[in-house]
Design a protein around this motif. Structure first.
Motif, PDB file in Angstrom:
ATOM      1  N   ARG A   1      59.082  38.364  -9.684  1.00  0.00           N
ATOM      2  CA  ARG A   1      57.692  38.039  -9.868  1.00  0.00           C
ATOM      3  C   ARG A   1      56.889  39.321  -9.880  1.00  0.00           C
ATOM      4  O   ARG A   1      57.408  40.383  -9.550  1.00  0.00           O
ATOM      5  N   PRO A   2      55.618  39.237 -10.224  1.00  0.00           N
ATOM      6  CA  PRO A   2      54.880  40.411 -10.637  1.00  0.00           C
ATOM      7  C   PRO A   2      54.847  41.665  -9.774  1.00  0.00           C
ATOM      8  O   PRO A   2      55.220  42.716 -10.269  1.00  0.00           O
ATOM      9  N   ALA A   3      54.376  41.634  -8.554  1.00  0.00           N
ATOM     10  CA  ALA A   3      54.105  42.909  -7.884  1.00  0.00           C
ATOM     11  C   ALA A   3      54.474  42.890  -6.408  1.00  0.00           C
ATOM     12  O   ALA A   3      54.281  41.886  -5.714  1.00  0.00           O
ATOM     13  N   VAL A   4      55.006  44.021  -5.949  1.00  0.00           N
ATOM     14  CA  VAL A   4      55.255  44.229  -4.528  1.00  0.00           C
ATOM     15  C   VAL A   4      54.761  45.627  -4.164  1.00  0.00           C
ATOM     16  O   VAL A   4      54.671  46.493  -5.037  1.00  0.00           O
ATOM     17  N   GLY A   5      54.461  45.824  -2.913  1.00  0.00           N
ATOM     18  CA  GLY A   5      53.947  47.125  -2.516  1.00  0.00           C
ATOM     19  C   GLY A   5      54.150  47.406  -1.054  1.00  0.00           C
ATOM     20  O   GLY A   5      54.394  46.495  -0.256  1.00  0.00           O
ATOM     21  N   TRP A   6      54.080  48.679  -0.719  1.00  0.00           N
ATOM     22  CA  TRP A   6      54.081  49.142   0.653  1.00  0.00           C
ATOM     23  C   TRP A   6      52.745  49.816   0.936  1.00  0.00           C
ATOM     24  O   TRP A   6      52.277  50.643   0.131  1.00  0.00           O
ATOM     25  N   PHE A   7      52.170  49.467   2.065  1.00  0.00           N
ATOM     26  CA  PHE A   7      50.913  50.037   2.501  1.00  0.00           C
ATOM     27  C   PHE A   7      51.086  50.532   3.928  1.00  0.00           C
ATOM     28  O   PHE A   7      52.028  50.165   4.619  1.00  0.00           O
ATOM     29  N   ARG A   8      50.138  51.342   4.369  1.00  0.00           N
ATOM     30  CA  ARG A   8      50.168  51.764   5.767  1.00  0.00           C
ATOM     31  C   ARG A   8      48.752  51.831   6.306  1.00  0.00           C
ATOM     32  O   ARG A   8      47.782  51.969   5.559  1.00  0.00           O
ATOM     33  N   GLN A   9      48.676  51.735   7.629  1.00  0.00           N
ATOM     34  CA  GLN A   9      47.380  51.830   8.289  1.00  0.00           C
ATOM     35  C   GLN A   9      47.545  52.547   9.608  1.00  0.00           C
ATOM     36  O   GLN A   9      48.302  52.098  10.479  1.00  0.00           O
ATOM     37  N   ALA A  10      46.834  53.645   9.747  1.00  0.00           N
ATOM     38  CA  ALA A  10      46.816  54.410  10.985  1.00  0.00           C
ATOM     39  C   ALA A  10      45.584  54.002  11.795  1.00  0.00           C
ATOM     40  O   ALA A  10      44.608  53.501  11.223  1.00  0.00           O
TER      41      ALA A  10
ATOM     42  N   ILE B   1      54.894  49.064 -13.932  1.00  0.00           N
ATOM     43  CA  ILE B   1      54.116  50.078 -13.225  1.00  0.00           C
ATOM     44  C   ILE B   1      54.801  50.417 -11.909  1.00  0.00           C
ATOM     45  O   ILE B   1      55.152  49.531 -11.141  1.00  0.00           O
ATOM     46  N   THR B   2      54.981  51.689 -11.667  1.00  0.00           N
ATOM     47  CA  THR B   2      55.372  52.172 -10.343  1.00  0.00           C
ATOM     48  C   THR B   2      54.312  53.163  -9.910  1.00  0.00           C
ATOM     49  O   THR B   2      54.070  54.158 -10.591  1.00  0.00           O
ATOM     50  N   TYR B   3      53.672  52.878  -8.786  1.00  0.00           N
ATOM     51  CA  TYR B   3      52.545  53.689  -8.344  1.00  0.00           C
ATOM     52  C   TYR B   3      52.895  54.425  -7.065  1.00  0.00           C
ATOM     53  O   TYR B   3      53.408  53.833  -6.107  1.00  0.00           O
ATOM     54  N   TYR B   4      52.622  55.712  -7.052  1.00  0.00           N
ATOM     55  CA  TYR B   4      52.712  56.538  -5.853  1.00  0.00           C
ATOM     56  C   TYR B   4      51.436  57.364  -5.752  1.00  0.00           C
ATOM     57  O   TYR B   4      51.095  58.093  -6.692  1.00  0.00           O
ATOM     58  N   PRO B   5      50.745  57.296  -4.625  1.00  0.00           N
ATOM     59  CA  PRO B   5      49.622  58.215  -4.441  1.00  0.00           C
ATOM     60  C   PRO B   5      50.159  59.623  -4.219  1.00  0.00           C
ATOM     61  O   PRO B   5      51.353  59.821  -3.969  1.00  0.00           O
ATOM     62  N   ASP B   6      49.267  60.593  -4.260  1.00  0.00           N
ATOM     63  CA  ASP B   6      49.706  61.981  -4.099  1.00  0.00           C
ATOM     64  C   ASP B   6      50.450  62.214  -2.788  1.00  0.00           C
ATOM     65  O   ASP B   6      51.401  63.000  -2.736  1.00  0.00           O
ATOM     66  N   LEU B   7      50.055  61.513  -1.733  1.00  0.00           N
ATOM     67  CA  LEU B   7      50.692  61.726  -0.436  1.00  0.00           C
ATOM     68  C   LEU B   7      52.164  61.325  -0.430  1.00  0.00           C
ATOM     69  O   LEU B   7      52.929  61.739   0.430  1.00  0.00           O
TER      70      LEU B   7
ATOM     71  N   ASN C   1      50.634  37.462  -9.079  1.00  0.00           N
ATOM     72  CA  ASN C   1      49.949  37.748 -10.335  1.00  0.00           C
ATOM     73  C   ASN C   1      50.265  39.164 -10.803  1.00  0.00           C
ATOM     74  O   ASN C   1      50.587  40.032 -10.003  1.00  0.00           O
ATOM     75  N   THR C   2      50.138  39.380 -12.083  1.00  0.00           N
ATOM     76  CA  THR C   2      50.355  40.713 -12.636  1.00  0.00           C
ATOM     77  C   THR C   2      49.064  41.510 -12.535  1.00  0.00           C
ATOM     78  O   THR C   2      48.078  41.177 -13.193  1.00  0.00           O
ATOM     79  N   PRO C   3      49.040  42.562 -11.732  1.00  0.00           N
ATOM     80  CA  PRO C   3      47.805  43.332 -11.597  1.00  0.00           C
ATOM     81  C   PRO C   3      47.606  44.271 -12.774  1.00  0.00           C
ATOM     82  O   PRO C   3      48.565  44.738 -13.390  1.00  0.00           O
ATOM     83  N   ILE C   4      46.350  44.553 -13.089  1.00  0.00           N
ATOM     84  CA  ILE C   4      46.098  45.614 -14.054  1.00  0.00           C
ATOM     85  C   ILE C   4      46.436  46.940 -13.375  1.00  0.00           C
ATOM     86  O   ILE C   4      46.487  47.030 -12.155  1.00  0.00           O
ATOM     87  N   THR C   5      46.658  47.942 -14.172  1.00  0.00           N
ATOM     88  CA  THR C   5      47.134  49.218 -13.652  1.00  0.00           C
ATOM     89  C   THR C   5      46.240  49.756 -12.542  1.00  0.00           C
ATOM     90  O   THR C   5      46.711  50.207 -11.497  1.00  0.00           O
ATOM     91  N   SER C   6      44.942  49.685 -12.740  1.00  0.00           N
ATOM     92  CA  SER C   6      44.006  50.274 -11.784  1.00  0.00           C
ATOM     93  C   SER C   6      43.939  49.499 -10.476  1.00  0.00           C
ATOM     94  O   SER C   6      43.441  50.018  -9.479  1.00  0.00           O
TER      95      SER C   6
END
Length: 126
Positions: free
Chosen positions: A30-39, A56-62, A100-105
C-alpha cells in the motif's frame, strides 16, 4: 491497523541500530510508510519515508548517507537501518503508514500518515 516498533536502545556515538516495525491489518505494498522521531521539546520530524505507488524515497539532510529505509513484504515489516549515530539522533522513533498516495511534497509531514506505532527509544551516548 497496528504498527509495532522495536529495536531501539542505547548505543555509542558512531554505532548502528536497526529498527523494525511490524505491521498488521495493512499490507506494505500500500502507498506509504515512514519513520519519524521526536526529541524532548522538539517537533516530530521525518527521518525516512517510502511511497510505493509514486516511487518516492525521502531522506532529510540529517539522514542522508547514514539511514536507510527498507521493507519486507513477506514479513509485512519496515526497517530503518541507522549507521554512524550521533548524540543528536537521540529521540523516540516512530513508524507510520498511510493508505493514500502522498504527493511528493507531503511525504515528509506527519499529518500525511493515518497510522502510528507506539515508538521506540534510541539513545546515543558514550
Amino acid at each position: 491497523v497496528q504498527l509495532q516498533a522495536s529495536g531501539g536502545g542505547l548505543v555509542q556515538p558512531g554505532g548502528s541500530l536497526r529498527l523494525s516495525c511490524a505491521v498488521s491489518g495493512f499490507t506494505l505494498n500500500r502507498p506509504a510508510v515512514g519513520w519519524f522521531r521526536q526529541a524532548p521539546g522538539k517537533e516530530r520530524e521525518a527521518v525516512s519515508c517510502l511511497s510505493t505507488n509514486n516511487d518516492i524515497t525521502y531522506y532529510p539532510d540529517l539522514a542522508k548517507g547514514r539511514f536507510a529505509i527498507s521493507s519486507d513484504s513477506a514479513k509485512n515489516t519496515v526497517y530503518l537501518q541507522m549507521n554512524n549515530l550521533r548524540p543528536e539522533d537521540t529521540a523516540v522513533y516512530y513508524c507510520a503508514a498511510s493508505p493514500n498516495t502522498p504527493i511528493t511534497s507531503a511525504v515528509r509531514y506527519p499529518e500525511t500518515y493515518a497510522y502510528w506505532g507506539q515508538g521506540t527509544q534510541v539513545t546515543v551516548s558514550s
